[in-house]
Write a protein that holds these residues in place. Structure first.
Motif, PDB file in Angstrom:
ATOM      1  N   PHE A   1     -19.659  11.978  -3.650  1.00  0.00           N
ATOM      2  CA  PHE A   1     -18.913  13.179  -4.283  1.00  0.00           C
ATOM      3  C   PHE A   1     -19.939  14.427  -4.032  1.00  0.00           C
ATOM      4  N   ARG A   2     -20.819  14.229  -3.271  1.00  0.00           N
ATOM      5  CA  ARG A   2     -21.588  15.642  -2.835  1.00  0.00           C
ATOM      6  C   ARG A   2     -21.373  16.243  -1.553  1.00  0.00           C
TER       7      ARG A   2
ATOM      8  N   ASP B   1      -3.683   6.662   0.324  1.00  0.00           N
ATOM      9  CA  ASP B   1      -4.384   7.353   1.223  1.00  0.00           C
ATOM     10  C   ASP B   1      -4.928   8.843   0.872  1.00  0.00           C
ATOM     11  N   MET B   2      -6.179   9.164   0.993  1.00  0.00           N
ATOM     12  CA  MET B   2      -6.920  10.319   0.461  1.00  0.00           C
ATOM     13  C   MET B   2      -7.379  11.045   1.647  1.00  0.00           C
ATOM     14  N   LEU B   3      -7.320  10.507   2.930  1.00  0.00           N
ATOM     15  CA  LEU B   3      -7.916  11.479   3.972  1.00  0.00           C
ATOM     16  C   LEU B   3      -6.879  12.052   4.969  1.00  0.00           C
TER      17      LEU B   3
ATOM     18  N   ALA C   1      -8.589  13.401  -5.963  1.00  0.00           N
ATOM     19  CA  ALA C   1      -7.656  12.909  -6.993  1.00  0.00           C
ATOM     20  C   ALA C   1      -7.072  11.793  -6.653  1.00  0.00           C
ATOM     21  N   LEU C   2      -7.205  11.424  -5.672  1.00  0.00           N
ATOM     22  CA  LEU C   2      -6.362  10.070  -5.255  1.00  0.00           C
ATOM     23  C   LEU C   2      -7.364   8.775  -5.178  1.00  0.00           C
ATOM     24  N   PHE C   3      -8.770   9.170  -5.498  1.00  0.00           N
ATOM     25  CA  PHE C   3      -9.663   8.124  -5.329  1.00  0.00           C
ATOM     26  C   PHE C   3      -9.387   6.909  -6.022  1.00  0.00           C
ATOM     27  N   ASN C   4      -8.806   6.801  -7.615  1.00  0.00           N
ATOM     28  CA  ASN C   4      -8.614   5.681  -8.147  1.00  0.00           C
ATOM     29  C   ASN C   4      -7.209   5.414  -8.184  1.00  0.00           C
ATOM     30  N   VAL C   5      -6.283   6.098  -7.362  1.00  0.00           N
ATOM     31  CA  VAL C   5      -4.729   5.906  -7.252  1.00  0.00           C
ATOM     32  C   VAL C   5      -4.440   4.657  -6.414  1.00  0.00           C
ATOM     33  N   THR C   6      -3.640   3.742  -6.830  1.00  0.00           N
ATOM     34  CA  THR C   6      -3.047   2.708  -6.273  1.00  0.00           C
ATOM     35  C   THR C   6      -1.605   2.684  -6.249  1.00  0.00           C
ATOM     36  N   THR C   7      -1.161   2.324  -5.029  1.00  0.00           N
ATOM     37  CA  THR C   7       0.338   1.963  -5.085  1.00  0.00           C
ATOM     38  C   THR C   7       0.922   0.303  -5.042  1.00  0.00           C
ATOM     39  N   TRP C   8       2.023   0.105  -5.357  1.00  0.00           N
ATOM     40  CA  TRP C   8       2.540  -1.527  -5.188  1.00  0.00           C
ATOM     41  C   TRP C   8       2.731  -1.749  -3.715  1.00  0.00           C
ATOM     42  N   VAL C   9       2.456  -2.905  -3.390  1.00  0.00           N
ATOM     43  CA  VAL C   9       2.660  -3.325  -1.973  1.00  0.00           C
ATOM     44  C   VAL C   9       3.157  -4.853  -1.975  1.00  0.00           C
ATOM     45  N   PRO C  10       4.082  -5.234  -1.272  1.00  0.00           N
ATOM     46  CA  PRO C  10       4.648  -6.605  -1.037  1.00  0.00           C
ATOM     47  C   PRO C  10       3.644  -7.661  -0.757  1.00  0.00           C
ATOM     48  N   VAL C  11       3.032  -8.493  -1.837  1.00  0.00           N
ATOM     49  CA  VAL C  11       1.956  -9.545  -1.665  1.00  0.00           C
ATOM     50  C   VAL C  11       2.366 -10.859  -2.060  1.00  0.00           C
ATOM     51  N   PRO C  12       2.334 -11.829  -1.337  1.00  0.00           N
ATOM     52  CA  PRO C  12       2.885 -13.022  -2.100  1.00  0.00           C
ATOM     53  C   PRO C  12       1.957 -13.539  -3.120  1.00  0.00           C
ATOM     54  N   GLN C  13       2.736 -14.215  -3.957  1.00  0.00           N
ATOM     55  CA  GLN C  13       2.088 -14.677  -5.522  1.00  0.00           C
ATOM     56  C   GLN C  13       1.399 -16.154  -5.167  1.00  0.00           C
TER      57      GLN C  13
ATOM     58  N   GLY D   1       2.842   4.961  -8.014  1.00  0.00           N
ATOM     59  CA  GLY D   1       1.600   5.188  -7.679  1.00  0.00           C
ATOM     60  C   GLY D   1       1.020   4.813  -9.342  1.00  0.00           C
ATOM     61  N   HIS D   2      -0.342   4.265  -9.241  1.00  0.00           N
ATOM     62  CA  HIS D   2      -0.851   3.909 -10.655  1.00  0.00           C
ATOM     63  C   HIS D   2      -2.342   4.467 -10.635  1.00  0.00           C
ATOM     64  N   THR D   3      -2.838   4.891 -11.467  1.00  0.00           N
ATOM     65  CA  THR D   3      -4.300   5.259 -11.454  1.00  0.00           C
ATOM     66  C   THR D   3      -5.215   3.961 -11.939  1.00  0.00           C
ATOM     67  N   CYS D   4      -6.189   3.726 -11.221  1.00  0.00           N
ATOM     68  CA  CYS D   4      -7.090   2.614 -11.729  1.00  0.00           C
ATOM     69  C   CYS D   4      -7.820   2.692 -12.974  1.00  0.00           C
ATOM     70  N   THR D   5      -7.179   2.677 -14.127  1.00  0.00           N
ATOM     71  CA  THR D   5      -7.740   2.963 -15.410  1.00  0.00           C
ATOM     72  C   THR D   5      -8.095   1.407 -16.069  1.00  0.00           C
ATOM     73  N   ALA D   6      -8.618   1.245 -17.221  1.00  0.00           N
ATOM     74  CA  ALA D   6      -8.811   0.066 -17.659  1.00  0.00           C
ATOM     75  C   ALA D   6      -7.653  -0.490 -18.011  1.00  0.00           C
TER      76      ALA D   6
END
Length: 377
Positions: free
Chosen positions: A199-200, A305-307, A319-331, A361-366
């Motif tokens: 962050f510096r 993507d944040m870059l 601001a997008l460092f902890n943000v995630t989005t859903w993607v299709p992944v086999p269960q 999109g979702h933020t990676c919170t607890a």
């Protein structure tokens, strides 16, 4: 639905896994998310002797308010001690009772004058009103000892303050991990990944990332033993000019190879990650660390993507460092996915899920008390 139960709601697009925090709240974390270890030593060998033998490191590691208190007391008590010595010398020489005698120290006839002379000598103020005479050898020896002690005390205090200001812990606070980890497909295989960023402005050019799976195993006798398993990191040597994604492939030999999304909800482990690097300004070795519990791992997500590349420079949106989005992944677990060799979704549903999930999109919170993880099928 009662708390602590797991519910699977199947729709055309998604499967929502809901996990209660009953087990999570009762479990003691091996490492806090800020990198601190909740470990307390009882009846350690030597009790306080290890701290006293390495007093410099002890003073460097204490809190600033305690260090400030030690700073004030060390100088004040030394002034009082040597002032008391000069007053005793003046009292023994008769300077206090007989003002007509030639004193050991000019204008020192009581404890107040002796204290002021001690402070002026140690602080090298030198007002010129009080001064040492040649009448008392003992007073000359005492003032010489005070000068030597003053040089030693200044060196110790200044060294401790400078070392605390350049402490690796403070620099480590400017390098951080994402608040959650994600599982998604990379190069045809399931991978566990998390983000790392500086962050510096003065960026770290080189560092090494490591990860370890920690479990507390209860023995038949009732005691607990900590189990450690190191995870293989792809491209562990990281140049942190821009935020990086640390990747562990869930392949044969990985402790998480047989773990699927359902088993992840109820498994009991902790993923401890760290990043070790050398500060470019101080040359000191630093380490930033955190941990992820199963509740902190999102199956079927990827980081936003944040870059971005703009004219003349790269732009990083933290601001997008902890943000995630859903993607299709086999269960499926990586082991089951490796056996089948293909995702469980057909091509049509995959396109529909990608179209729907890309807008969310979702933020990676607890993880909340009711919702543990959401993934797409």
């Amino acid at each position: 639905m009662e708390r602590g139960e797991q519910a699977v709601i199947d729709t055309f697009f998604t499967t929502v896994h809901t996990m209660g925090r009953k087990n999570e709240g009762a479990r003691m974390r091996y490492m806090q998310q800020d990198g601190k270890l909740p470990v307390v030593f009882q009846k350690a060998p030597g009790e306080w002797s290890p701290y006293l033998m390495d007093i410099f490191t002890t003073l460097v590691e204490i809190r600033w308010r305690v260090m400030f208190l030690i700073f004030v007391l060390s100088y004040t008590l030394s002034w009082i001690f040597f002032g008391l010595c000069f007053w005793l010398i003046a009292f023994a020489h008769g300077d206090v009772s007989d003002v007509d005698t030639t004193p050991c120290v000019e204008n020192v006839r009581g404890f107040t004058g002796a204290f002021l002379f001690s402070m002026e000598t140690q602080a090298t103020i030198g007002y010129g009103f009080r001064g040492m005479t040649e009448n008392c050898v003992v007073a000359i020896i005492v003032v010489t000892c005070q000068d030597l002690f003053s040089c030693l005390l200044d060196t110790i205090i200044i060294g401790i303050v400078v070392t605390k200001m350049a402490s690796a812990r403070k620099r480590a606070q400017t390098v951080g991990f994402s608040s959650c980890a994600v599982v998604n497909l990379r190069d045809g295989g399931l991978c566990l990944s998390w983000r790392l960023g500086d962050f510096r402005g003065n960026h770290i050019l080189e560092g090494v990332a490591k990860a370890m799976l920690v479990r507390s195993v209860k023995q038949p006798q009732g005691s607990f033993v900590m189990s450690y398993q190191e995870l293989h990191i792809q491209d562990k040597d990281i140049v942190l000019a821009t935020p990086a994604t640390v990747v562990h492939k869930l392949e044969l030999g990985s402790p998480l190879f047989s773990l699927g999304p359902d088993g992840l909800l109820w498994d009991d482990f902790e993923l401890v990650v760290c990043f070790t690097y050398t500060g470019d300004s101080t040359g000191l070795l630093h380490q930033t660390r955190t941990s992820y519990t199963p509740a902190d791992i999102r199956w079927g997500h990827r980081f936003q993507d944040m870059l971005k590349v703009t004219r003349g420079h790269y732009r990083v949106d933290y601001a997008l460092f902890n943000v995630t989005t859903w993607v299709p992944v086999p269960q499926l677990s990586a082991e089951e996915f490796h056996r089948t060799g293909r995702p469980v979704e057909d091509g049509q549903s995959r396109r529909r899920v990608s179209a729907g999930g890309g807008r969310m999109g979702h933020t990676c919170t607890a993880v909340t008390e009711d919702v543990g993880q959401q993934t797409f099928l």
